[in-house]
Design an enzyme around this catalytic site. Structure first.
Site, PDB file in Angstrom:
ATOM      1  N   ASP A   1      -6.736  -3.398   4.257  1.00  0.00           N
ATOM      2  CA  ASP A   1      -8.041  -2.138   3.409  1.00  0.00           C
ATOM      3  C   ASP A   1      -9.050  -3.521   3.180  1.00  0.00           C
ATOM      4  O   ASP A   1     -10.348  -3.118   3.581  1.00  0.00           O
ATOM      5  CB  ASP A   1      -7.089  -1.781   2.403  1.00  0.00           C
ATOM      6  CG  ASP A   1      -7.929  -0.791   1.869  1.00  0.00           C
ATOM      7  OD1 ASP A   1      -8.664  -0.226   2.581  1.00  0.00           O
ATOM      8  OD2 ASP A   1      -7.372  -0.398   0.532  1.00  0.00           O
TER       9      ASP A   1
ATOM     10  N   LYS B   1      -0.312 -14.531   3.260  1.00  0.00           N
ATOM     11  CA  LYS B   1      -0.471 -14.939   1.758  1.00  0.00           C
ATOM     12  C   LYS B   1       0.516 -16.053   2.084  1.00  0.00           C
ATOM     13  O   LYS B   1       1.359 -15.212   0.683  1.00  0.00           O
ATOM     14  CB  LYS B   1      -0.832 -13.903   0.598  1.00  0.00           C
ATOM     15  CG  LYS B   1      -1.371 -14.531  -0.682  1.00  0.00           C
ATOM     16  CD  LYS B   1      -2.189 -15.609  -0.817  1.00  0.00           C
ATOM     17  CE  LYS B   1      -2.575 -16.003  -2.033  1.00  0.00           C
ATOM     18  NZ  LYS B   1      -3.978 -16.478  -2.489  1.00  0.00           N
TER      19      LYS B   1
ATOM     20  N   TYR C   1       0.798  -1.309   0.007  1.00  0.00           N
ATOM     21  CA  TYR C   1      -0.003  -0.209   0.166  1.00  0.00           C
ATOM     22  C   TYR C   1       0.758   1.439   0.018  1.00  0.00           C
ATOM     23  O   TYR C   1      -0.016   2.936  -0.323  1.00  0.00           O
ATOM     24  CB  TYR C   1      -0.761  -0.043   1.272  1.00  0.00           C
ATOM     25  CG  TYR C   1      -2.349   0.353   1.464  1.00  0.00           C
ATOM     26  CD1 TYR C   1      -3.020  -0.226   0.837  1.00  0.00           C
ATOM     27  CD2 TYR C   1      -2.186   1.795   1.446  1.00  0.00           C
ATOM     28  CE1 TYR C   1      -4.595   0.716   0.456  1.00  0.00           C
ATOM     29  CE2 TYR C   1      -3.936   2.353   1.259  1.00  0.00           C
ATOM     30  CZ  TYR C   1      -4.681   1.869   0.583  1.00  0.00           C
ATOM     31  OH  TYR C   1      -5.922   2.436   0.522  1.00  0.00           O
TER      32      TYR C   1
ATOM     33  N   ASP D   1      -7.472 -15.407   0.807  1.00  0.00           N
ATOM     34  CA  ASP D   1      -8.805 -15.375   0.532  1.00  0.00           C
ATOM     35  C   ASP D   1      -9.577 -15.893   0.658  1.00  0.00           C
ATOM     36  O   ASP D   1     -10.911 -16.307   1.334  1.00  0.00           O
ATOM     37  CB  ASP D   1      -7.767 -16.135  -0.345  1.00  0.00           C
ATOM     38  CG  ASP D   1      -6.694 -17.024  -1.015  1.00  0.00           C
ATOM     39  OD1 ASP D   1      -5.904 -16.497  -0.122  1.00  0.00           O
ATOM     40  OD2 ASP D   1      -6.445 -17.379  -1.837  1.00  0.00           O
TER      41      ASP D   1
END
Ligand code: NAI
Length: 334
Positions: free
Chosen positions: A228, A171, A124, A204
């Site tokens: 986010d 992840k 980010y 996910d």
């Protein structure tokens, strides 16, 4: 004595929803002295700087700010003033609580999750390098220091409020080194908090689990971009962006803000739901140990939200920003 708070009224619906907070706080007699400061698109148009030096200096002086959303042009123009603010003041923890609200119809009646999003690093940070017209590189950053403090903040919160579970989102199956480091540090820090039930989940899968069975989560801690997205998803579980508050907290400063953006599609139409920024301002009252005012305004807001007629249109009601605000004022215990 009054508490000084820097107020950034921001862009789009910002001036309407911050006016609502000011009206309610005044009615409740909260001893706050608002110090207005510019930031965002309006500030950029007026001063050439979306985050003027005077605004930063005011926050540094008074330590606490309530900030309405700021418009950031998409794909062009200036860098997000929000990101600059978080990085300059080292506001490393983005805290976003979502809790089911009485009378607000959603998929589940019993959601209660707080997301701790690392606020200064990850993908980010916006380090994008254009190689040529068809190739762009994006660089993310994960450090031990930033990971430790956000994970510790989540575990501290769990301990303080007697919550059981902290789930770290990552992840590390694909981004093995970067989010892998975040995951590894998570289990190191967890050893300091034996009472916390610490676990991890691939991001996910976490997104799916949040939709299928959100009750399994108490606290989620994750990196910047994942946080986010996941926190907006969580917001949808309790009534959407119009009711979800947030706080950006660092060692020295704290900036409270709603999760939603400047909603240019409804700006100036007296339609915006002020609940999210009001709940953010209530988080601020707790942060300032002004619990008595917190309780009173919180109770009045819940009572008002439960009235389907008075609620704003995003919650299926007929109320406007102003009529909803007036109803909260009427519901304050005198
Ligand atoms: P948005 O959150 O402004 O709007 C998304 C949808 O939700 C719109 O339909 C809007 O009308 C509705 N909505 C948002 N807040 C609402 C409220 N309080 N009451 C009723 N409806 C509400 O997101 P969008 O459109 O992606 O972004 C618009 C601008 O806001 C962009 O410039 C973006 O960069 C900025 N933004 C700023 C943030 C901040 O300052 N913290 C956070 C997110 C976006």
């Amino acid at each position: 004595m009054s508490q000084n708070v820097v107020l950034i009224t921001g862009d789009g619906i910002g001036p309407e929803i911050t006016a609502s907070v000011q009206t309610i706080f005044k009615e409740a007699g909260v001893p706050i002295n608002w110090i207005e400061a510019p930031a965002g698109l309006r500030a950029f148009e007026e001063t050439g700087n979306p985050l003027p030096e005077e605004t930063l200096n005011l926050i540094k002086e008074h330590k606490i700010a309530l900030k309405a959303p700021l418009t950031t042009p998409v794909g062009k123009g200036f860098r997000s003033a929000n990101v600059t603010l978080r990085q300059t003041l080292d506001l490393y923890a983005n805290v976003r609580p979502v809790k089911s609200l009485p009378g607000v119809q959603t998929a589940y009646p019993d959601v209660d999750i707080v997301t701790f999003r690392e606020n200064t690093q990850g993908l980010y940070i916006g380090h994008e390098r254009v190689i040529d017209a068809d190739h762009v590189e994006l660089i993310g950053l994960i450090t031990r220091k930033a990971s430790e403090r956000i994970i510790r903040a989540a575990c501290e919160y769990a301990t303080k409020y007697g919550l059981r579970k902290v789930t770290l989102g990552h992840k590390a199956n694909i981004l093995k080194e970067s989010t892998g480091l975040f995951l590894k540090i998570g289990y190191e820090i967890a050893k300091e908090y034996p009472k916390v039930d610490f676990g991890d989940m691939i991001i996910d899968n976490m997104a799916m689990q949040l939709v299928m069975r959100p009750q399994q989560f108490d606290i989620i801690v994750t990196t910047n971009l994942f946080g986010d997205i996941i926190s907006d998803l969580a917001s949808g579980l309790v009534g959407g962006l119009g009711v979800t508050p947030g706080a950006n907290i660092g060692e020295d400063y704290a900036v409270f803000e709603a999760v939603h953006g400047s909603a240019p599609d409804i700006a100036g139409l007296n339609k915006a739901n002020p609940t999210a920024i009001l709940f953010s301002a209530l988080m601020m009252l707790r942060h300032l140990d002004m619990d008595e005012y917190y309780e009173r305004i919180h109770a009045a807001t819940l009572k008002t939200l439960a009235d389907t007629e008075v609620r704003t249109a995003d919650l299926g009601g007929k109320g406007s920003t102003k009529s909803f605000t007036e109803a909260i004022c009427r519901n304050l215990d005198k």
